[in-house]
Design a protein around this motif. Sequence first.
Motif, mmCIF file in Angstrom:
data_model
loop_
_atom_site.group_PDB
_atom_site.id
_atom_site.type_symbol
_atom_site.label_atom_id
_atom_site.label_comp_id
_atom_site.label_asym_id
_atom_site.label_seq_id
_atom_site.Cartn_x
_atom_site.Cartn_y
_atom_site.Cartn_z
ATOM 1 N N LEU A 122 -8.041 1.606 -2.212
ATOM 2 C CA LEU A 122 -8.363 0.181 -2.321
ATOM 3 C C LEU A 122 -8.382 -0.507 -0.956
ATOM 4 O O LEU A 122 -8.880 -1.632 -0.839
ATOM 5 C CB LEU A 122 -7.353 -0.521 -3.234
ATOM 6 N N LEU A 123 -7.849 0.161 0.062
ATOM 7 C CA LEU A 123 -7.820 -0.426 1.408
ATOM 8 C C LEU A 123 -8.966 0.064 2.275
ATOM 9 O O LEU A 123 -9.534 -0.706 3.063
ATOM 10 C CB LEU A 123 -6.477 -0.106 2.081
ATOM 11 N N GLU B 254 -6.695 -4.470 -5.931
ATOM 12 C CA GLU B 254 -7.890 -4.869 -6.687
ATOM 13 C C GLU B 254 -8.231 -6.335 -6.441
ATOM 14 O O GLU B 254 -9.407 -6.688 -6.239
ATOM 15 C CB GLU B 254 -7.671 -4.632 -8.183
ATOM 16 N N ALA B 255 -7.198 -7.187 -6.441
ATOM 17 C CA ALA B 255 -7.430 -8.612 -6.207
ATOM 18 C C ALA B 255 -7.925 -8.857 -4.790
ATOM 19 O O ALA B 255 -8.790 -9.711 -4.550
ATOM 20 C CB ALA B 255 -6.147 -9.398 -6.457
ATOM 21 N N ALA B 256 -7.389 -8.099 -3.816
ATOM 22 C CA ALA B 256 -7.818 -8.266 -2.429
ATOM 23 C C ALA B 256 -9.279 -7.865 -2.248
ATOM 24 O O ALA B 256 -10.046 -8.543 -1.551
ATOM 25 C CB ALA B 256 -6.927 -7.440 -1.507
ATOM 26 N N LEU B 257 -9.686 -6.769 -2.876
ATOM 27 C CA LEU B 257 -11.095 -6.353 -2.811
ATOM 28 C C LEU B 257 -11.998 -7.399 -3.462
ATOM 29 O O LEU B 257 -13.060 -7.745 -2.925
ATOM 30 C CB LEU B 257 -11.283 -5.006 -3.515
ATOM 31 N N ILE C 3 0.846 -1.193 0.000
ATOM 32 C CA ILE C 3 0.000 0.000 0.000
ATOM 33 C C ILE C 3 0.885 1.248 0.000
ATOM 34 O O ILE C 3 2.061 1.184 0.361
ATOM 35 C CB ILE C 3 -0.943 0.014 1.224
ATOM 36 N N PRO C 4 0.353 2.405 -0.405
ATOM 37 C CA PRO C 4 1.128 3.645 -0.293
ATOM 38 C C PRO C 4 1.465 3.923 1.174
ATOM 39 O O PRO C 4 0.687 3.594 2.075
ATOM 40 C CB PRO C 4 0.175 4.713 -0.849
ATOM 41 N N ASN C 5 2.633 4.542 1.409
ATOM 42 C CA ASN C 5 2.993 4.848 2.796
ATOM 43 C C ASN C 5 2.338 6.123 3.314
ATOM 44 O O ASN C 5 2.508 6.474 4.482
ATOM 45 C CB ASN C 5 4.521 4.904 2.964
ATOM 46 N N ILE C 6 1.591 6.806 2.465
ATOM 47 C CA ILE C 6 0.772 7.935 2.891
ATOM 48 C C ILE C 6 -0.605 7.788 2.247
ATOM 49 O O ILE C 6 -0.790 7.039 1.290
ATOM 50 C CB ILE C 6 1.396 9.300 2.509
ATOM 51 N N MET C 7 -1.573 8.518 2.820
ATOM 52 C CA MET C 7 -2.901 8.523 2.236
ATOM 53 C C MET C 7 -2.870 9.287 0.918
ATOM 54 O O MET C 7 -2.006 10.123 0.705
ATOM 55 C CB MET C 7 -3.885 9.158 3.216
ATOM 56 N N PRO C 8 -3.831 9.023 -0.017
ATOM 57 C CA PRO C 8 -5.004 8.153 0.148
ATOM 58 C C PRO C 8 -4.681 6.695 -0.166
ATOM 59 O O PRO C 8 -3.686 6.392 -0.835
ATOM 60 C CB PRO C 8 -5.984 8.721 -0.877
ATOM 61 N N ARG C 9 -5.548 5.816 0.326
ATOM 62 C CA ARG C 9 -5.448 4.372 0.061
ATOM 63 C C ARG C 9 -6.833 3.878 -0.354
ATOM 64 O O ARG C 9 -7.526 3.194 0.395
ATOM 65 C CB ARG C 9 -4.951 3.647 1.309
#
Length: 305
Positions: free
Chosen positions: A41-42, A225-228, A33-39
């Motif tokens: 997909l999470l 995307e796969a996790a969602l 995931i990105p180390n800052i927002m936004p996220r």
Amino acid sequence: MDLILHHYPASPFSEKVRAMLGYLGAEWHSVEIPNIMPRPLLMPLTGGYRKTPTLQMGANVYCDTAVIAQGLARHCGDTTLYAPGFPAHRVAEWADGPLFRTAVTLNFRPEALAGFMGQLGDTDPGEFMKDRAQLTEGTTLMASSPAAAMASLDQALCQLEASLDAPFLFGETPSIADFSVYHGLWFLDANSVNAPLLDAFAGIRAWMGRIAGFGHGTVHESSGEAALAHARACEPALPAIQSRWPEGVAEGDRVTVTPTDYGKIAVAGSLLAWGPEEIVLDREDPEAGHVMTHFPSAGFEVAPA
């Protein structure tokens, strides 16, 4: 695709979980995931909770490493992580709180900040500092001065070095205490400016080597995307949790759950379980579908939605 860890490489709490996955010999899917927002997909999975990491098991989503570790032990049938009981819990709590705050303070010293930012790839330093200011707004994550943090670290390292008379903190087998203390020291060691602070402690270096030697398990790269999609395809399952409902609170109540230290973002849902170790919310999300979101009972506040 049973275990999915949403994390980024430089995250110390993520390293705590990665090391446990290695110890447990787990096979898991990595979503960086990105180390800052936004996220984007999470957030559908967590309901807004933004600390790192998050562990996903199908449509069950675990937020905060305290409950992630409990969920992993349960999932893998492990009886060793919590075998020492109360002492290991309390050491882990200290490591995840005061020791982590000490490491943050030392990594954010002006002379060490460049070394820390170098671990974050091409992240803009200004954007990172703005993001962390928002994350810690109204809190005291770095309440002590660098000098006080240095004195606190030196005391802890001297005491830890003197107590390492077995391979791990409570004997021949590592516990939750080992992985919790390890990640704070790993955070310092990953910074070239702070790594020499550990060099005078041969016992600690050897102990850290034993933890690192477990590796990270069997890792498969995946995507948000796969996790969602995986969450949408699964039906969440409620673990066997013995609820102890406080007065005036019942199963099915609409509530919010909010961290009490920092990252104070409320997650809303219907209460499914509330035991001594774990709170579980039932949630429906247009992107993630039907999910159960898990939080530790300690360090989180439950309020009517």
